[in-house]
Each structure stands twice: as C-alpha cells, then as structure tokens.
Design an enzyme around this catalytic site. Structure first.
Site, PDB file in Angstrom:
ATOM      1  N   THR A   1      12.910 -44.757  15.045  1.00  0.00           N
ATOM      2  CA  THR A   1      14.176 -44.984  14.818  1.00  0.00           C
ATOM      3  C   THR A   1      14.126 -44.349  13.258  1.00  0.00           C
ATOM      4  O   THR A   1      15.530 -43.229  13.807  1.00  0.00           O
ATOM      5  CB  THR A   1      14.590 -46.543  13.969  1.00  0.00           C
ATOM      6  N   CYS A   2      13.471 -43.390  12.694  1.00  0.00           N
ATOM      7  CA  CYS A   2      13.857 -41.959  11.458  1.00  0.00           C
ATOM      8  C   CYS A   2      14.050 -40.821  12.437  1.00  0.00           C
ATOM      9  O   CYS A   2      14.828 -40.302  11.853  1.00  0.00           O
ATOM     10  CB  CYS A   2      12.069 -42.391  10.732  1.00  0.00           C
ATOM     11  N   SER A   3      13.538 -40.617  13.860  1.00  0.00           N
ATOM     12  CA  SER A   3      13.272 -39.407  14.321  1.00  0.00           C
ATOM     13  C   SER A   3      14.297 -39.010  15.114  1.00  0.00           C
ATOM     14  O   SER A   3      15.094 -38.079  15.056  1.00  0.00           O
ATOM     15  CB  SER A   3      11.416 -39.040  14.496  1.00  0.00           C
TER      16      SER A   3
END
Length: 249
Positions: A54-56
């Site tokens: 999700t962060c990337s």
C-alpha cells in the site's frame, strides 16, 4: 497484525525533538525535527514500511503527485516517515522516483514513539513500526492529524493525500493526471511541454526509445507521431490539439 492499545490525537501539541542520522551520497549527515518543522508549515505522513504494497502503490505516489498542489496551498514541504534506516528510505525514494517528497528515516522509532504511534508488528517480522497516519505541522505544533482507525490489519482510509487536500482546501479538485509521449530532439514535443508548464500542469513524460516503443504509443493512442498527450485519461492528441484544448478550458 498487532494493534496499538490507543491512538492519541496530538493536535495542539509540539512534535518530538529528534535528530536522525541520514546518508547523503557518501557522507553521514544530521537531520533534525527542528530543522524540518520550525517556522514552517509541513505535511508529514507516516507509514509501516518502505517497499510495502500500500505504501508503494498508493500512499507515497499520491502525495508525490499532489506535492506541488500542497505547496500552492501554503505547505513548505511534504515528508514521508517510516521506521526504516536511511539506506532503505533512500533506495525506496529512488525506486519510486518521488522527487517531491523528503523521506525521514526514523530508524530507532524515537519520533514515532514520541507521537505515541509506535506499534508492535512482530507477528509479521517487522518488529516495532509506525501506525499509519498523516498530519499538518505548523511551526512545530500539530495543526491537524489523520489517524487510521484502530482496527486489525493495516487500514488506509484517512491518511491519504486526497483527504489531506480536502482538509487544506475544502471542495478543491485534485489536478488531472497528464501523460506526454515524446522523443528526443522533437521540437513539437518541446512546444507541448512549454504549453503544459505555462498552463500549470504537472506531467509524466514518456520518452520513446527509453521508456516506451513506437508500438506502445500506437497501441494506446492509435497514432505513430509525437507528441501525444493524455489529460485526465482522455487522449488530447498532438501539440496543435493540445493548444486548442488549453484555450478551451
């Protein structure tokens, strides 16, 4: 995944006073929270880990995309924090090509602990990490904080860039995504880039021969000439069509 027992909102409180060792090229340097926040209005979003899905795929890219919009709204800097070391954060920043974001490697979790956002994710081998949140800090004081709900897993509902945009400018429309196919030495491509910049558009440039092929261009646009411009998912066409479009909006 372990949950925090509490998620205290820090609005109205000063951010922790922390200094981080960072790697710049071949040198070690120091970055401090005073340097980042004092006398400035800053967005900071914190996430569980670099290179995680999700962060990337969403969290970092969207803040990078909207960074110039945030700066027009009075934000001096957009920072991304994670409980990772400086080498990991630098590599992730380069991999994401997120040139509009300053990464902060809170490797020891000192800042995150001071914000009461340090959580135990040992069940998935992460150890101590940051709960996902975002905030606006004005001269070292938390102005607004968006904390993900205290539910199992890794919720991503309120710390996103679009929620932040809605807070900073209610009713604001996020800028449309612009993609521009070019090739080196093309004068019409250069003209299209100038027109887009003069009209305030940020754009992704896709260079034929390095990032895409002529076959790719023809597949997505139906044409084999450059430039080809897409705005908000709509195919505008070449430089003359772009000029007509910009006059009409």
């Amino acid at each position: 995944m372990a949950q925090p027992t509490s998620l205290p909102n820090q609005e109205g409180k000063k951010v922790p006073d922390v200094t981080w060792p960072v790697r710049s090229g071949d040198e070690w340097k120091k970055m401090s929270s005073k340097e980042i926040f004092s006398g400035r209005r800053v967005i900071l979003f914190s996430l569980p880990g670099a290179f995680t899905p999700t962060c990337s795929s969403t969290h970092l890219p969207r803040y990078n995309q909207l960074a110039s919009t945030f700066k027009k709204l009075g934000i001096d800097e957009v920072c991304c924090m994670s409980v990772n070391d400086t080498f990991v954060m630098n590599a992730w920043l380069a991999d994401q090509e997120a040139e509009n974001i300053t990464v902060i490697p809170d490797g020891n979790g000192e800042f995150t602990h001071g914000m009461e956002m340090l959580v135990d994710k040992g069940d998935i081998g992460f150890g101590k990490r940051s709960w996902r949140y975002s905030m606006v800090v004005d001269d070292g004081v938390v102005e607004k904080m968006f904390i993900e709900p205290n539910i199992p897993g890794d919720p991503f509902e309120v710390s996103d860039a679009d929620t932040m945009l809605a807070y900073l400018s209610p009713g604001a429309k996020a800028p449309e995504e612009v993609s521009l196919f070019t090739k080196p030495g093309c004068p019409f491509c250069a003209k299209a880039k100038v027109m887009l910049k003069d009209s305030g558009y940020d754009f992704e440039e896709i260079v034929l021969g390095t990032q895409a092929t002529l076959a790719s261009l023809k597949a997505v646009s139906g044409r084999d000439t450059v430039p080809q411009i897409f705005i908000g998912g709509k195919h505008i066409g070449g430089s003359e069509e772009l000029e007509a479009y910009l006059k009409s909006v």
